[in-house]
Design a protein around this motif. Structure first.
Motif, PDB file in Angstrom:
ATOM      1  N   MET A  77     -15.597 -10.342  23.846  1.00 52.21           N
ATOM      2  CA  MET A  77     -15.633 -11.620  23.479  1.00 52.21           C
ATOM      3  C   MET A  77     -16.413 -11.942  22.067  1.00 52.21           C
ATOM      4  SD  MET A  77     -14.225 -12.853  25.750  1.00 52.21           S
ATOM      5  CE  MET A  77     -14.289 -14.418  25.451  1.00 52.21           C
ATOM      6  N   THR A  78     -17.415 -10.899  21.900  1.00 50.03           N
ATOM      7  CA  THR A  78     -18.166 -11.332  20.496  1.00 50.03           C
ATOM      8  C   THR A  78     -16.984 -11.133  19.494  1.00 50.03           C
ATOM      9  OG1 THR A  78     -19.924 -10.135  21.357  1.00 50.03           O
ATOM     10  CG2 THR A  78     -19.563 -10.088  18.934  1.00 50.03           C
ATOM     11  N   LEU A  79     -15.927 -10.188  19.532  1.00 51.58           N
ATOM     12  CA  LEU A  79     -15.012 -10.114  18.382  1.00 51.58           C
ATOM     13  C   LEU A  79     -14.105 -11.328  18.368  1.00 51.58           C
ATOM     14  CD1 LEU A  79     -13.856  -7.702  16.689  1.00 51.58           C
ATOM     15  CD2 LEU A  79     -12.014  -7.411  18.236  1.00 51.58           C
ATOM     16  N   TYR A  80     -13.845 -12.106  19.305  1.00 49.23           N
ATOM     17  CA  TYR A  80     -13.269 -13.163  19.362  1.00 49.23           C
ATOM     18  C   TYR A  80     -14.106 -14.356  18.641  1.00 49.23           C
ATOM     19  CZ  TYR A  80      -9.452 -11.550  22.581  1.00 49.23           C
ATOM     20  OH  TYR A  80      -8.671 -10.736  23.026  1.00 49.23           O
ATOM     21  N   THR A  81     -15.162 -14.274  18.448  1.00 50.78           N
ATOM     22  CA  THR A  81     -15.828 -15.500  17.602  1.00 50.78           C
ATOM     23  C   THR A  81     -15.753 -15.192  16.109  1.00 50.78           C
ATOM     24  OG1 THR A  81     -18.103 -14.110  17.491  1.00 50.78           O
ATOM     25  CG2 THR A  81     -17.596 -15.380  19.405  1.00 50.78           C
ATOM     26  N   TYR A  82     -15.066 -14.269  15.690  1.00 50.61           N
ATOM     27  CA  TYR A  82     -14.529 -14.021  14.471  1.00 50.61           C
ATOM     28  C   TYR A  82     -13.032 -14.112  14.059  1.00 50.61           C
ATOM     29  CZ  TYR A  82     -19.605 -12.051  14.002  1.00 50.61           C
ATOM     30  OH  TYR A  82     -20.638 -11.844  14.023  1.00 50.61           O
ATOM     31  N   ILE A  83     -12.459 -13.258  15.003  1.00 51.64           N
ATOM     32  CA  ILE A  83     -10.917 -13.472  14.893  1.00 51.64           C
ATOM     33  C   ILE A  83     -10.481 -13.682  16.438  1.00 51.64           C
ATOM     34  CG2 ILE A  83      -8.772 -12.165  14.513  1.00 51.64           C
ATOM     35  CD1 ILE A  83     -10.526 -10.587  12.342  1.00 51.64           C
ATOM     36  N   GLU A  84      -9.613 -14.714  16.519  1.00 52.08           N
ATOM     37  CA  GLU A  84      -9.080 -15.462  17.877  1.00 52.08           C
ATOM     38  C   GLU A  84      -8.334 -14.608  18.600  1.00 52.08           C
ATOM     39  OE1 GLU A  84      -8.524 -19.343  17.553  1.00 52.08           O
ATOM     40  OE2 GLU A  84     -10.601 -19.910  17.428  1.00 52.08           O
ATOM     41  N   SER A  85      -7.503 -13.703  17.659  1.00 45.29           N
ATOM     42  CA  SER A  85      -6.282 -13.037  18.434  1.00 45.29           C
ATOM     43  C   SER A  85      -5.633 -12.129  17.554  1.00 45.29           C
ATOM     44  CB  SER A  85      -4.942 -14.196  18.523  1.00 45.29           C
ATOM     45  OG  SER A  85      -4.433 -14.470  17.176  1.00 45.29           O
ATOM     46  N   LYS A  86      -4.879 -11.013  18.410  1.00 47.19           N
ATOM     47  CA  LYS A  86      -4.380 -10.056  17.608  1.00 47.19           C
ATOM     48  C   LYS A  86      -3.352 -10.329  16.738  1.00 47.19           C
ATOM     49  CE  LYS A  86      -1.868  -5.624  18.890  1.00 47.19           C
ATOM     50  NZ  LYS A  86      -1.249  -4.797  19.505  1.00 47.19           N
ATOM     51  N   ALA A  87      -2.520 -11.358  16.919  1.00 49.27           N
ATOM     52  CA  ALA A  87      -1.653 -11.981  15.852  1.00 49.27           C
ATOM     53  C   ALA A  87      -2.449 -12.399  14.572  1.00 49.27           C
ATOM     54  CB  ALA A  87      -0.867 -13.122  16.370  1.00 49.27           C
ATOM     55  N   GLU A  88      -3.688 -13.054  14.636  1.00 55.10           N
ATOM     56  CA  GLU A  88      -4.227 -13.427  13.575  1.00 55.10           C
ATOM     57  C   GLU A  88      -4.966 -12.279  12.882  1.00 55.10           C
ATOM     58  OE1 GLU A  88      -7.068 -16.956  14.000  1.00 55.10           O
ATOM     59  OE2 GLU A  88      -8.390 -15.552  13.993  1.00 55.10           O
ATOM     60  N   LEU A  89      -5.449 -11.071  13.516  1.00 50.77           N
ATOM     61  CA  LEU A  89      -5.806  -9.974  13.242  1.00 50.77           C
ATOM     62  C   LEU A  89      -4.846  -9.022  12.448  1.00 50.77           C
ATOM     63  CD1 LEU A  89      -8.026  -7.858  12.649  1.00 50.77           C
ATOM     64  CD2 LEU A  89      -7.663  -7.030  14.965  1.00 50.77           C
ATOM     65  N   ILE A  90      -3.446  -9.305  12.794  1.00 52.83           N
ATOM     66  CA  ILE A  90      -2.445  -8.426  12.239  1.00 52.83           C
ATOM     67  C   ILE A  90      -2.025  -9.165  10.781  1.00 52.83           C
ATOM     68  CG2 ILE A  90       0.078  -7.999  12.162  1.00 52.83           C
ATOM     69  CD1 ILE A  90      -0.192  -7.453  15.156  1.00 52.83           C
ATOM     70  N   ASP A  91      -2.310 -10.307  10.744  1.00 50.56           N
ATOM     71  CA  ASP A  91      -2.185 -11.161   9.346  1.00 50.56           C
ATOM     72  C   ASP A  91      -2.914 -10.864   8.452  1.00 50.56           C
ATOM     73  OD1 ASP A  91       0.237 -12.626  10.519  1.00 50.56           O
ATOM     74  OD2 ASP A  91      -0.685 -14.167  10.548  1.00 50.56           O
ATOM     75  N   LEU A  92      -4.114 -10.661   8.741  1.00 49.32           N
ATOM     76  CA  LEU A  92      -5.337 -10.080   7.891  1.00 49.32           C
ATOM     77  C   LEU A  92      -5.222  -8.563   7.543  1.00 49.32           C
ATOM     78  CD1 LEU A  92      -8.272 -12.020   9.870  1.00 49.32           C
ATOM     79  CD2 LEU A  92      -7.248 -12.557   7.813  1.00 49.32           C
ATOM     80  N   MET A  93      -4.921  -7.793   8.537  1.00 49.47           N
ATOM     81  CA  MET A  93      -4.487  -6.449   7.947  1.00 49.47           C
ATOM     82  C   MET A  93      -3.455  -6.309   7.064  1.00 49.47           C
ATOM     83  SD  MET A  93      -4.835  -4.810  11.973  1.00 49.47           S
ATOM     84  CE  MET A  93      -4.183  -3.513  11.677  1.00 49.47           C
ATOM     85  N   VAL A  94      -2.373  -6.997   7.426  1.00 48.64           N
ATOM     86  CA  VAL A  94      -1.134  -6.663   6.477  1.00 48.64           C
ATOM     87  C   VAL A  94      -1.775  -7.283   4.951  1.00 48.64           C
ATOM     88  CG1 VAL A  94       1.134  -7.565   6.025  1.00 48.64           C
ATOM     89  CG2 VAL A  94       0.619  -6.924   8.088  1.00 48.64           C
ATOM     90  N   ASP A  95      -2.124  -8.274   4.883  1.00 49.45           N
ATOM     91  CA  ASP A  95      -2.721  -8.837   3.593  1.00 49.45           C
ATOM     92  C   ASP A  95      -3.599  -7.890   2.955  1.00 49.45           C
ATOM     93  OD1 ASP A  95      -1.890 -11.299   1.725  1.00 49.45           O
ATOM     94  OD2 ASP A  95      -4.269 -11.182   1.779  1.00 49.45           O
ATOM     95  N   ALA A  96      -4.590  -7.602   3.787  1.00 50.32           N
ATOM     96  CA  ALA A  96      -5.532  -6.507   3.095  1.00 50.32           C
ATOM     97  C   ALA A  96      -4.953  -5.216   2.605  1.00 50.32           C
ATOM     98  CB  ALA A  96      -6.681  -6.245   4.212  1.00 50.32           C
TER      99      ALA A  96
END
Length: 257
Positions: free
Chosen positions: A73-92
């Motif tokens: 739940m702490t992680l969700y305060t930074y990034i709301e979903s796995k889809a959001e995280l994957i976008d960030l990973m790909v661009d990084a």
């Protein structure tokens, strides 16, 4: 293999996150009065390390949270979903290509610049094999992706090609390099996962040529084979080199036309 798809996140949130270092409004929601425990960069780095080590299916929000020593739940305060995280990973990951920015020194000539694009893109896919498991038909519109697009277009823009042809050539190069490096990475992963080389796999099926392959039915294959047409040292590399050179030759022909 199931594909993940980039570009499925809420556009307002994901664009702010992708461009968080240029615009200071996108570093996710923070509980008022508390010092942030993490950063978005730390979350993306942890998720990338997990995907590098175990593959994208193993990269869940709970696993990332555990690796960072926080609750999910702490992680969700930074990034709301796995889809959001994957976008960030790909661009990084794409940002690791570190192409010369406008005005910075670069290889001389458009072909050498395109070769640099291909070389660094292939290196990133080898470093992060999970990238081939993400479809970017709807891409994450972040600085990593845009830097690559700008570099490739700029390499072609001084060739005299019309804008539509420059754009089409850039898209063709990007598609070819991405498809071939995905094939290359998959080939390496299959060998590792099976514990068996491709040569050993073919050797186990050598009976096919004696008992099942009808030479009269496939005369063109037999002809090419008998004249050494399939004598590759590394079929993946040879196919890539052949296709990439011919693609650049075709672009050169358009430039010369």
């Amino acid at each position: 293999m199931a594909l993940e798809h980039s570009g499925g996140s809420d556009p307002d949130r994901i664009l702010a996150l992708l461009w968080r270092h240029e615009r200071k409004t996108g570093d996710a929601k923070r509980p008022l009065g508390r010092k942030p425990i993490l950063t978005v960069d730390a979350v993306v780095a942890a998720a990338t390390a997990l995907a590098d080590a175990e593959g994208l299916p193993a990269m869940s929000m709970s696993r990332v949270a555990k690796s960072l020593g926080v609750g999910t739940m702490t992680l969700y305060t930074y990034i709301e979903s796995k889809a959001e995280l994957i976008d960030l990973m790909v661009d990084a990951a794409l940002g690791e290509r570190d192409f010369p920015a406008p005005g910075e020194p670069r290889p001389r000539g458009w072909r050498a610049q395109v070769e640099l694009f291909a070389e660094r893109t292939r290196a990133v896919y080898r470093r992060h094999p999970w990238l081939r498991q993400v479809s970017t038909i709807r891409p994450p519109l972040g600085p990593g992706l845009l830097a690559g697009s700008e570099y490739l277009i700029s390499a072609l823009s001084g060739t005299g090609l019309a804008p539509r042809k420059s754009s089409a050539a850039a898209n063709a190069i990007n598609a070819f390099v991405g498809a071939m490096v995905s094939y290359e990475v998959e080939s390496e992963q299959v060998e590792r996962a099976s514990g068996k080389s491709h040569d050993a796999w073919w050797a186990e099926r050598s009976v096919f040529w004696d008992e099942y392959f009808d030479q009269a039915r496939y005369p063109s294959i037999v002809d090419v084979w008998s004249r050494g047409g399939y004598d590759y040292e590394d079929v993946v590399v040879d196919v890539y080199e052949f296709g990439f050179r011919r693609l650049l030759d075709g672009i050169q022909a358009m430039i010369d036309d």
